[in-house]
Design an enzyme around this catalytic site. Structure first.
Site, PDB file in Angstrom:
ATOM      1  N   GLU A  90      11.768-145.958  55.036  1.00  0.00           N
ATOM      2  CA  GLU A  90      10.372-146.454  54.615  1.00  0.00           C
ATOM      3  C   GLU A  90      10.650-147.612  53.568  1.00  0.00           C
ATOM      4  O   GLU A  90      11.543-147.798  52.990  1.00  0.00           O
ATOM      5  CB  GLU A  90       9.505-145.212  53.689  1.00  0.00           C
ATOM      6  CG  GLU A  90       9.317-144.007  55.016  1.00  0.00           C
ATOM      7  CD  GLU A  90       8.708-142.813  54.208  1.00  0.00           C
ATOM      8  OE1 GLU A  90       8.870-142.615  53.222  1.00  0.00           O
ATOM      9  OE2 GLU A  90       8.236-141.973  54.951  1.00  0.00           O
ATOM     10  N   CYS A 103       9.072-153.021  48.205  1.00  0.00           N
ATOM     11  CA  CYS A 103      10.222-152.058  47.850  1.00  0.00           C
ATOM     12  C   CYS A 103      11.156-151.810  49.278  1.00  0.00           C
ATOM     13  O   CYS A 103      10.429-151.128  50.078  1.00  0.00           O
ATOM     14  CB  CYS A 103       9.535-150.891  47.405  1.00  0.00           C
ATOM     15  SG  CYS A 103      10.672-149.616  46.865  1.00  0.00           S
ATOM     16  N   CYS A 110      20.118-140.439  51.343  1.00  0.00           N
ATOM     17  CA  CYS A 110      21.007-140.840  50.190  1.00  0.00           C
ATOM     18  C   CYS A 110      21.809-139.638  49.843  1.00  0.00           C
ATOM     19  O   CYS A 110      21.632-138.505  50.119  1.00  0.00           O
ATOM     20  CB  CYS A 110      20.074-140.944  49.077  1.00  0.00           C
ATOM     21  SG  CYS A 110      20.782-141.537  47.638  1.00  0.00           S
ATOM     22  N   CYS A 114      19.690-136.820  43.869  1.00  0.00           N
ATOM     23  CA  CYS A 114      18.769-136.518  42.434  1.00  0.00           C
ATOM     24  C   CYS A 114      17.660-135.397  43.032  1.00  0.00           C
ATOM     25  O   CYS A 114      17.074-135.365  43.794  1.00  0.00           O
ATOM     26  CB  CYS A 114      18.098-137.672  42.306  1.00  0.00           C
ATOM     27  SG  CYS A 114      19.205-139.098  41.862  1.00  0.00           S
ATOM     28  N   CYS A 117      14.051-136.040  43.703  1.00  0.00           N
ATOM     29  CA  CYS A 117      13.828-137.224  44.542  1.00  0.00           C
ATOM     30  C   CYS A 117      13.514-136.500  45.992  1.00  0.00           C
ATOM     31  O   CYS A 117      14.487-135.896  46.601  1.00  0.00           O
ATOM     32  CB  CYS A 117      14.673-138.024  44.389  1.00  0.00           C
ATOM     33  SG  CYS A 117      14.699-139.315  45.748  1.00  0.00           S
ATOM     34  N   GLU A 158      20.779-145.364  47.374  1.00  0.00           N
ATOM     35  CA  GLU A 158      21.486-145.760  46.225  1.00  0.00           C
ATOM     36  C   GLU A 158      21.928-147.149  46.677  1.00  0.00           C
ATOM     37  O   GLU A 158      23.270-147.259  47.403  1.00  0.00           O
ATOM     38  CB  GLU A 158      22.363-144.901  45.912  1.00  0.00           C
ATOM     39  CG  GLU A 158      23.268-145.765  44.680  1.00  0.00           C
ATOM     40  CD  GLU A 158      22.808-146.146  43.679  1.00  0.00           C
ATOM     41  OE1 GLU A 158      22.067-145.480  42.746  1.00  0.00           O
ATOM     42  OE2 GLU A 158      23.081-147.370  43.451  1.00  0.00           O
ATOM     43  N   SER A 189      17.847-151.404  41.778  1.00  0.00           N
ATOM     44  CA  SER A 189      17.742-150.148  41.144  1.00  0.00           C
ATOM     45  C   SER A 189      18.952-149.244  41.601  1.00  0.00           C
ATOM     46  O   SER A 189      19.214-149.174  42.754  1.00  0.00           O
ATOM     47  CB  SER A 189      16.300-149.687  41.536  1.00  0.00           C
ATOM     48  OG  SER A 189      16.302-148.349  40.866  1.00  0.00           O
ATOM     49  N   LEU A 213      17.491-144.021  34.510  1.00  0.00           N
ATOM     50  CA  LEU A 213      18.146-143.185  33.589  1.00  0.00           C
ATOM     51  C   LEU A 213      17.525-141.656  33.265  1.00  0.00           C
ATOM     52  O   LEU A 213      18.487-140.728  33.476  1.00  0.00           O
ATOM     53  CB  LEU A 213      18.077-143.855  32.035  1.00  0.00           C
ATOM     54  CG  LEU A 213      18.756-143.386  30.920  1.00  0.00           C
ATOM     55  CD1 LEU A 213      20.205-143.288  31.084  1.00  0.00           C
ATOM     56  CD2 LEU A 213      18.225-144.055  29.604  1.00  0.00           C
ATOM     57  N   HIS A 214      16.461-141.491  33.096  1.00  0.00           N
ATOM     58  CA  HIS A 214      15.752-140.245  33.133  1.00  0.00           C
ATOM     59  C   HIS A 214      16.007-139.337  32.088  1.00  0.00           C
ATOM     60  O   HIS A 214      15.441-138.217  31.990  1.00  0.00           O
ATOM     61  CB  HIS A 214      16.009-139.458  34.499  1.00  0.00           C
ATOM     62  CG  HIS A 214      15.275-140.424  35.632  1.00  0.00           C
ATOM     63  ND1 HIS A 214      14.168-140.976  35.626  1.00  0.00           N
ATOM     64  CD2 HIS A 214      15.759-140.929  36.903  1.00  0.00           C
ATOM     65  CE1 HIS A 214      13.976-141.917  36.632  1.00  0.00           C
ATOM     66  NE2 HIS A 214      15.232-141.776  37.562  1.00  0.00           N
ATOM     67  N   CYS A 331       7.467-143.654  43.290  1.00  0.00           N
ATOM     68  CA  CYS A 331       8.849-143.472  42.834  1.00  0.00           C
ATOM     69  C   CYS A 331       9.472-142.089  43.220  1.00  0.00           C
ATOM     70  O   CYS A 331       8.712-141.139  42.854  1.00  0.00           O
ATOM     71  CB  CYS A 331       9.027-143.832  41.604  1.00  0.00           C
ATOM     72  SG  CYS A 331      10.960-143.688  41.031  1.00  0.00           S
TER      73      CYS A 331
HETATM   74  S1  SF4 Z   1      16.471-141.128  43.189  1.00  0.00           S
HETATM   75 FE1  SF4 Z   1      17.493-142.803  44.373  1.00  0.00          FE
HETATM   76  S2  SF4 Z   1      19.410-142.283  44.073  1.00  0.00           S
HETATM   77 FE2  SF4 Z   1      18.558-140.537  43.538  1.00  0.00          FE
HETATM   78  S3  SF4 Z   1      18.636-139.321  45.610  1.00  0.00           S
HETATM   79 FE3  SF4 Z   1      16.491-140.422  45.186  1.00  0.00          FE
HETATM   80  S4  SF4 Z   1      17.100-142.502  46.270  1.00  0.00           S
HETATM   81 FE4  SF4 Z   1      18.935-141.485  45.759  1.00  0.00          FE
END
Ligand code: SF4
Length: 344
Positions: A90, A103, A110, A114, A117, A158, A189, A213-214, A331
């Protein structure tokens, strides 16, 4: 040969060494592919028919099939592209006049996992090749009459985990013989993995750097971004200061507020202390819930309390409007079967 994934110098070498053609052919090819964005060698009218036939036999220009396109209420458009092996990735086009931002994804899935995500929850399938990364941008550009002004590598994956393909894609899209997006208009990013930021710093362009960062509390960050255990906060901070100094650019720190996890005053205080000596701005986002994740969106009072703590103590803090959350293009929402459970 997937020639739309070759940088100009690689293309020149291939054209001369492999095909025995004159070096000026590389300039012609690069312009046709990356500036005029043709999809067939037979559209290259200043190249002789015999050379075109030969190129057609040995070369390939990658074009992605758009399998879905959804427009959000705010004008954000999410595209799903099918790759030649059936993987679906996407990409998102975000209008914010005068800017139009693309984007772009760098991986199918990935590895980072995370926990907030959608992409991370879906696991890793494969790295994208340079030609596939570039073809996303051209797919988006060809779908609109407006010129894409900015590119962010914030889609699926990533970027630093697929660095060779990323660095070639950066060279191609910032090349002034092609689509020519200036390096300062391109942002990479990352969640911060060992050597990632250092490798980006070694490239020539002044690329923008955004770091997810989060949390500035190690234990919270590891919960949200498990891969952060490979690059503790103090080492990440050293890399950020080094990047800002080498590139003369302010770093963007992305901080997604999640109810009861990283939206407390203790977390805000840790963030103030972490960022004190980094040339940075903080982008606050409010979590976009995804199905099956154990997190909630914070209420407006918590968001205000967090912001009010940061404002007098930090150099720059922005509460970012979430774009495209009603179509799961915001995001952390990209990925297979991504579905938003709320909208902003
Ligand atoms: S936030 Fe980015 S690095 Fe983390 S799992 Fe999602 S796509 Fe991967």
């Amino acid at each position: 040969m997937k020639i739309s994934g070759l940088t100009f110098s690689e293309l020149k070498k291939w054209v001369t060494a492999e095909l025995g053609m004159k070096p000026y052919r590389a300039q012609q090819l690069f312009t046709w592919i990356h500036l005029k964005r043709v999809i067939s060698f037979h559209q290259m009218t200043d190249i002789s028919l015999s050379a075109r036939n030969r190129l057609d036999r040995v070369g390939e220009i990658t074009v992605l099939d758009t399998c879905d396109k959804i427009t959000a209420d705010d004008g954000t458009v999410k595209y799903s592209f099918t790759l030649e092996d059936g993987e679906v990735i996407e990409s998102v086009l975000i209008p914010d006049p005068p800017r139009l931002t693309a984007c772009i994804s760098t991986q199918a899935g990935c590895k980072c996992g995370c926990t907030f995500c959608q992409t991370g929850r879906g696991g890793f399938r494969r790295d994208l090749r340079t030609d596939e990364i570039v073809a996303q941008l051209y797919g988006l550009q060809n779908s609109t009459n407006d010129r894409i002004s900015n590119v962010v590598f914030m889609g699926m994956g990533e970027p630093m985990d697929n660095f060779p393909a990323l660095s070639d894609a950066l060279a191609i899209i910032s090349d002034d013989r092609g689509i020519c997006i200036g390096a300062r208009k391109i942002t990479v990013s990352t969640v911060g993995i060992p050597d990632g930021i250092g490798r980006l710093a070694q490239l020539d362009g002044q690329y923008g750097l955004a770091v997810s960062l989060h949390s500035a509390v190690e234990s919270t960050r590891r919960k949200l971004v498990p891969v952060s255990k490979t690059l503790p906060l103090q080492e990440l901070k050293r890399d950020l200061i080094d990047y800002a100094n080498r590139k003369g650019r302010r770093i963007t720190l992305e901080y997604c507020l999640i109810a009861g996890i990283n939206d407390t005053l203790e977390e805000a205080d840790a963030l103030v202390k972490f960022t004190g000596d980094i040339e940075c701005k903080i982008n606050l986002l409010v979590y976009n819930p995804i199905e099956g994740a154990p997190y909630r969106r914070p209420d407006i009072e918590s968001v205000n309390r967090f912001m009010n703590y940061l404002y007098p103590r930090c150099q720059a803090v922005i509460l970012r409007r979430s774009r495209g959350s009603d179509i799961a293009a915001a995001c952390g929402q990209l990925g297979p079967a991504a579905r938003s459970t709320s909208s902003t």
